[in-house]
Scaffold this active site. Structure first.
Site, short mmCIF file in Angstrom:
data_model
loop_
_atom_site.label_atom_id
_atom_site.label_comp_id
_atom_site.label_asym_id
_atom_site.label_seq_id
_atom_site.Cartn_x
_atom_site.Cartn_y
_atom_site.Cartn_z
N SER A 1 41.72 53.19 28.63
CA SER A 1 42.76 52.23 29.00
C SER A 1 43.26 52.46 30.41
O SER A 1 43.95 51.60 30.96
CB SER A 1 43.97 52.39 28.07
OG SER A 1 43.60 52.21 26.75
N HIS B 1 36.40 47.64 29.00
CA HIS B 1 37.70 47.84 28.37
C HIS B 1 38.04 46.68 27.44
O HIS B 1 38.40 45.59 27.89
CB HIS B 1 38.78 48.03 29.45
CG HIS B 1 40.14 48.28 28.89
ND1 HIS B 1 41.27 47.68 29.39
CD2 HIS B 1 40.54 49.05 27.86
CE1 HIS B 1 42.32 48.09 28.69
NE2 HIS B 1 41.90 48.91 27.76
N ASN C 1 46.86 46.63 31.52
CA ASN C 1 47.82 47.70 31.22
C ASN C 1 48.72 48.05 32.40
O ASN C 1 49.81 48.57 32.21
CB ASN C 1 47.10 48.94 30.71
CG ASN C 1 46.61 48.72 29.28
OD1 ASN C 1 47.22 47.98 28.53
ND2 ASN C 1 45.50 49.34 28.92
N GLU D 1 37.89 43.74 30.08
CA GLU D 1 37.91 44.06 31.50
C GLU D 1 36.65 44.86 31.84
O GLU D 1 36.29 45.78 31.11
CB GLU D 1 39.14 44.90 31.86
CG GLU D 1 40.45 44.12 31.81
CD GLU D 1 41.66 44.98 32.18
OE1 GLU D 1 42.55 44.46 32.86
OE2 GLU D 1 41.73 46.15 31.77
P1 NAD Z 1 42.26 56.38 17.64
O1 NAD Z 1 43.18 57.55 17.65
O2 NAD Z 1 42.43 55.28 16.64
O3 NAD Z 1 40.71 56.88 17.49
C1 NAD Z 1 40.14 57.91 18.25
C2 NAD Z 1 38.89 58.42 17.50
O4 NAD Z 1 38.18 59.31 18.36
C3 NAD Z 1 39.22 59.20 16.21
O5 NAD Z 1 38.49 58.65 15.13
C4 NAD Z 1 38.76 60.62 16.53
O6 NAD Z 1 38.24 61.31 15.39
C5 NAD Z 1 37.65 60.33 17.54
N1 NAD Z 1 37.29 61.47 18.38
C6 NAD Z 1 38.10 62.41 18.95
N2 NAD Z 1 37.37 63.30 19.66
C7 NAD Z 1 36.07 62.91 19.53
C8 NAD Z 1 34.85 63.44 20.02
N3 NAD Z 1 34.82 64.55 20.76
N4 NAD Z 1 33.69 62.81 19.69
C9 NAD Z 1 33.71 61.70 18.91
N5 NAD Z 1 34.85 61.16 18.42
C10 NAD Z 1 36.02 61.76 18.73
O7 NAD Z 1 42.30 55.80 19.14
P2 NAD Z 1 42.04 54.28 19.65
O8 NAD Z 1 43.31 53.52 19.64
O9 NAD Z 1 40.82 53.74 18.95
O10 NAD Z 1 41.70 54.54 21.20
C11 NAD Z 1 40.43 55.00 21.62
C12 NAD Z 1 40.23 54.72 23.12
O11 NAD Z 1 40.37 53.31 23.36
C13 NAD Z 1 41.25 55.41 24.05
O12 NAD Z 1 40.59 55.78 25.24
C14 NAD Z 1 42.27 54.31 24.30
O13 NAD Z 1 42.96 54.48 25.51
C15 NAD Z 1 41.35 53.09 24.35
N6 NAD Z 1 42.02 51.80 24.08
C16 NAD Z 1 43.00 51.72 23.11
C17 NAD Z 1 43.61 50.49 22.87
C18 NAD Z 1 44.71 50.38 21.83
O14 NAD Z 1 45.43 49.37 21.82
N7 NAD Z 1 44.87 51.35 20.94
C19 NAD Z 1 43.22 49.34 23.57
C20 NAD Z 1 42.17 49.44 24.51
C21 NAD Z 1 41.58 50.68 24.75
#
Ligand code: NAD
Length: 293
Positions: A121, A142, A192, A154
């Site tokens: 993000s 993104h 963001n 994005e």
């Molecule tokens: P989340 O906490 O729901 O999921 C993260 C996952 O990553 C978990 O299942 C965890 O077990 C896994 N994980 C951790 N370490 C790992 C590793 N070494 N290898 C493989 N898997 C691993 O988080 P999320 O909300 O899905 O966010 C994930 C990414 O997407 C982040 O970079 C976040 O900034 C980005 N993002 C989030 C949003 C949002 O609204 N939540 C929107 C766009 C982008």
């Protein structure tokens, strides 16, 4: 270059990872969904199935499309399962050191011609690219949350990203039926950079006692026609992710206007991360969400 991408790896099966696997499989791509936690993978597959079934019930997709999409997704808790992917999208937690380690491990097994992308993000694509063996084949893709519903993606080039990687990524995103906004590689990109300071300001508004949770969310829903109030939205995004993005903006742009609100820090320290932990600016443990302040 056409049809260069057929098999897509997704690292991290959280709320974003399962959404990306969902739309890629529906778009006709073979998908390998990876996570360190076998339990998270199991629950991600159940979530994808549930969300596809909801789309069938709403007549957005057919039952055959649901079955075909599910058949295209395999889950793997080992990096080796990603070796022959044409594109791998990392979407693990928003922590730079975790992402860098993932890219190092991935690049030792992944075929050299494959594209590597991050769904980060806010973190610099150029800096993440530098932790791989292929900065020219690295790009930011993104997605927005929830992935199956949101129209925008994005695309962010790092300093070294080549045209072939950009073009293939653009074609991939277009095949998913999404619209593209191209952003330069600056902290938090476009959406963001604008959205998170607004959410952070809403938390300051709460912190300073200008309004309570209900008043702030009602004000922005009814007074600015936002579909969700900013505090409701913060809970939906995840308060840990919100704080990480504000920290990246604050450090990356060195401007005090991006300082994370101390109340946001306090909620994260308490482990009240929003919907995913059942408590944030609202408490989701009962039948209806109840404001926590
Ligand atoms: P989340 O906490 O729901 O999921 C993260 C996952 O990553 C978990 O299942 C965890 O077990 C896994 N994980 C951790 N370490 C790992 C590793 N070494 N290898 C493989 N898997 C691993 O988080 P999320 O909300 O899905 O966010 C994930 C990414 O997407 C982040 O970079 C976040 O900034 C980005 N993002 C989030 C949003 C949002 O609204 N939540 C929107 C766009 C982008």
């Amino acid at each position: 270059m056409a049809d260069m991408i057929r098999k897509v790896g997704v690292i991290g099966s959280g709320q974003m990872g399962n959404g990306i696997a969902h739309v890629a499989a529906l778009g006709g791509f073979d998908v390998v969904l990876n996570d360190v936690s076998a339990e998270r993978l199991k629950s991600a597959m159940a979530t994808i199935n549930g969300n596809l079934s909801r789309q069938v019930a709403k007549k957005i997709i057919t039952e055959d499309a649901r079955k075909a999409a599910l058949d295209r997704i395999v889950s793997s808790d080992s990096m080796d399962g990603l070796a022959d992917c044409d594109l791998v999208i990392e979407t693990a937690v928003e922590k730079e050191e975790v992402k860098r380690k993932i890219f190092q491990d991935l690049c030792t097994v992944l075929k050299p011609e494959a594209i590597v992308a991050s769904n980060t993000s806010s973190i610099s694509i150029t800096r993440l690219a530098a932790s791989t063996d292929r900065p020219e084949k690295f790009i930011g893709i993104h997605f927005m949350n929830p992935v199956p519903l949101m129209e925008l993606v994005e695309l962010i080039r790092g300093i070294a990203t080549d045209d072939a990687t950009f073009d293939a990524s653009k074609e991939f995103v277009t095949k998913l039926g999404k619209q593209i906004a191209v952003s330069e590689d600056f902290p938090a990109f476009i959406v963001n950079r604008i959205l998170l300071p607004m959410i952070n300001e809403a938390i300051y508004t709460l912190y300073e006692g200008v309004g309570n949770v209900e008043a702030i969310d009602a004000a922005m829903k009814l007074g600015a026609h936002h579909p969700m109030g900013p505090l409701e939205l913060a809970d939906f995004i995840g308060l840990d992710t919100c704080l990480s993005i504000m920290q990246v903006l604050h450090e990356g742009l060195a401007d005090s206007k991006y300082r994370p609100c101390p109340l946001l820090v306090k909620y994260v320290e308490a482990g009240w991360l929003g919907r995913k932990t059942q408590r944030g600016f609202y408490d989701y443990r009962g039948e209806k969400p109840v404001p926590t302040r």
